[in-house]
Write an enzyme that holds these catalytic residues in place. Structure first.
Site, PDB file in Angstrom:
ATOM      1  CB  VAL A   1      -0.923   0.008   1.249  1.00  0.00           C
ATOM      2  CG1 VAL A   1      -1.682   1.323   1.339  1.00  0.00           C
ATOM      3  CG2 VAL A   1      -1.895  -1.168   1.217  1.00  0.00           C
TER       4      VAL A   1
ATOM      5  CB  ALA B   1       4.847   2.418   0.966  1.00  0.00           C
ATOM      6  CE  LYS B   2       5.171  -1.319   8.149  1.00  0.00           C
ATOM      7  NZ  LYS B   2       5.965  -0.355   8.927  1.00  0.00           N
ATOM      8  N   GLY B   3       4.032  -2.991   3.341  1.00  0.00           N
ATOM      9  CA  GLY B   3       3.645  -4.231   2.685  1.00  0.00           C
ATOM     10  C   GLY B   3       3.516  -5.332   3.711  1.00  0.00           C
TER      11      GLY B   3
ATOM     12  CG  ASP C   1       7.132  -3.714   9.964  1.00  0.00           C
ATOM     13  OD1 ASP C   1       7.405  -2.555  10.320  1.00  0.00           O
ATOM     14  OD2 ASP C   1       6.144  -4.335  10.399  1.00  0.00           O
TER      15      ASP C   1
END
Ligand code: GLU
Length: 423
Positions: A67, A112-114, A153
């Site tokens: 995202v 962003a992050k996934g 992360d």
């Protein structure tokens, strides 16, 4: 089910938390309606389902997300999480928090992050590598050194980032080290990156104690979570003079009111694979750990740990959020009323992405800095951000979380407004 038990279920919605924190800030700065509508949503959300061949000959389909919340201040930036509870809403919240985090420390990135829905501990190293290479391929249509730069992360580490970078590089036919941060130093990683989030937590803790008229010496610290963030925070806080009295892993924690020797804990865990059984410490449940009498509590595990059910019982003076989103808005309200000072995630744990930024800059220039230089630059950025947030808190009479939001949302809103709407 009693209404008390229902409450945390509502609170446990990270996207609701992220949007309500943003709404409060937008209201306070009287953000124009169109900017509110733009910034309270994510710009892009990508879902993929992809197969991985397992060692036992079977094939399993996994679900993953990437995202991008906002890219107006620079390329999207944020980690990749491997955890069984990953969901699109959680990744959206984490992406939005990355936007504010990068803006608080004023580094030129969006957020962003996934994530992939998987418990990485159930995979063999071979399966983990295949999952990573396939997921990297799935999101390769979105990521790149000038577009969106992943990092570690929860559940991922430097090795996973090495596979990620290698996969993206194989597709290009040459090495693109700046496409991922948090890599091993041998393949373009930065000195100091592994400790950076914990170092930022330590810097914020010392700075916050100072504003309370306190010195780190003998301050009793409880750390929830003993992963990369929690263990480094505990080690550096001990080095700064604090006394770490309790730490925890997912099953619960260990406690000694006279203090735990952090370096010995790290050796013990490396040898035994757990903190259970550490000599001279008693076992505590995760819930009891949060209620231990201490000066500083560092939640460094997952979201929603401090909620309306336990916020009234915490016995600390200061909370420094090593994790992203560990406190629900309902708990924030209770803590505010109780006068417990809280350094919010988007400031407290920004050390990681700050050194990720240094790593990216070093990779783009192929010119590497000394660890001393990295730590000094990190300290100056963290201290500057802390004092900017503090000044806003005092001027606007809000708590530190809202002050950090006001700083960040304002910076992003100016960029979004300056750029205007295309076409
Ligand atoms: N996952 C870390 C965070 O939540 C680091 C992100 C990065 O370095 O890009 O801040």
């Amino acid at each position: 089910m009693s209404s008390l038990e229902l409450k945390p279920a509502i609170e446990a919605d990270e996207w609701r938390t992220a949007q309500s924190q943003f709404d409060e800030a937008a209201e306070l700065i009287k953000l124009e309606p169109w900017l509110r509508d733009v910034l309270r949503e994510v710009q892009r959300e990508f879902t993929c389902h992809f197969p991985v061949n397992l060692d036992n000959g079977h094939t399993r389909v996994f679900t993953g997300y990437r995202v991008q919340h906002n890219i107006h201040r620079g390329p999207a930036k944020g980690g990749i999480r491997y955890h069984p509870d990953v969901s699109l809403d959680e990744v959206k919240a984490l992406a939005m928090w990355m936007t504010w985090k990068c803006a608080v420390v004023n580094i030129p990135y969006g957020g962003a992050k996934g994530g992939v829905i998987v418990d990485p501990r159930t995979l063999s190293p071979n399966e983990l590598e295949h999952l990573t290479r396939r997921f990297a391929t799935e999101i390769s249509i979105l990521v790149g050194p000038d577009r969106d730069i992943p990092a570690p992360d929860v559940g991922t580490n430097a090795q996973v980032m090495a596979w990620f970078m290698d996969t993206l590089s194989m597709h290009r036919g040459y090495s693109v080290t700046a496409s991922v941060t948090g890599k091993p130093v041998e393949v373009g990683g930065s000195l100091g990156r592994a400790d950076a989030t914990g170092r930022g937590v330590m810097i914020c803790t010392v700075a916050a104690l100072e504003t309370m008229g306190l010195k780190p010496f003998n301050q009793r610290v409880v750390v929830q979570g003993f992963g990369n963030v929690g263990s480094v925070s505990a080690r550096l806080l001990e080095e700064a003079g604090c006394q770490v009295v309790a730490v925890s892993e997912d099953y619960g924690g260990i406690y000694n009111p006279l203090g735990l020797p952090v370096k010995k804990l790290l050796e013990y865990r490396a040898r035994e694979g757990t903190l259970k059984g550490f000599p001279g410490a008693e076992l505590v449940s995760n819930e009891d750990l949060l209620r231990i009498e201490c000066d500083v509590l560092v939640p460094a595990a997952l979201e929603n740990q401090i909620n309306s059910l336990n916020a009234g019982y915490l016995q600390c003076k200061l909370i420094v959020e090593g994790a992203n989103g560990p406190t629900t808005p309902e708990a924030d309200e209770i803590l505010r009323k109780r006068g417990i000072v809280l350094v919010p995630d988007i400031l407290a744990n920004a050390g990681g992405v700050t050194v990720s930024y240094f790593e990216w800059v070093q990779d783009l220039q192929s010119f590497f800095w000394s660890e001393h230089e990295i730590n000094a630059r990190l300290e100056s950025i963290m201290k500057r951000a802390f004092h900017e947030v503090l000044a806003i808190r005092d001027e606007k009479k809000v708590d530190l979380r809202m002050a950090a939001y006001l700083l960040a949302v304002n910076r992003v809103a100016i960029a979004t407004a300056d750029r205007g709407i295309y076409p």
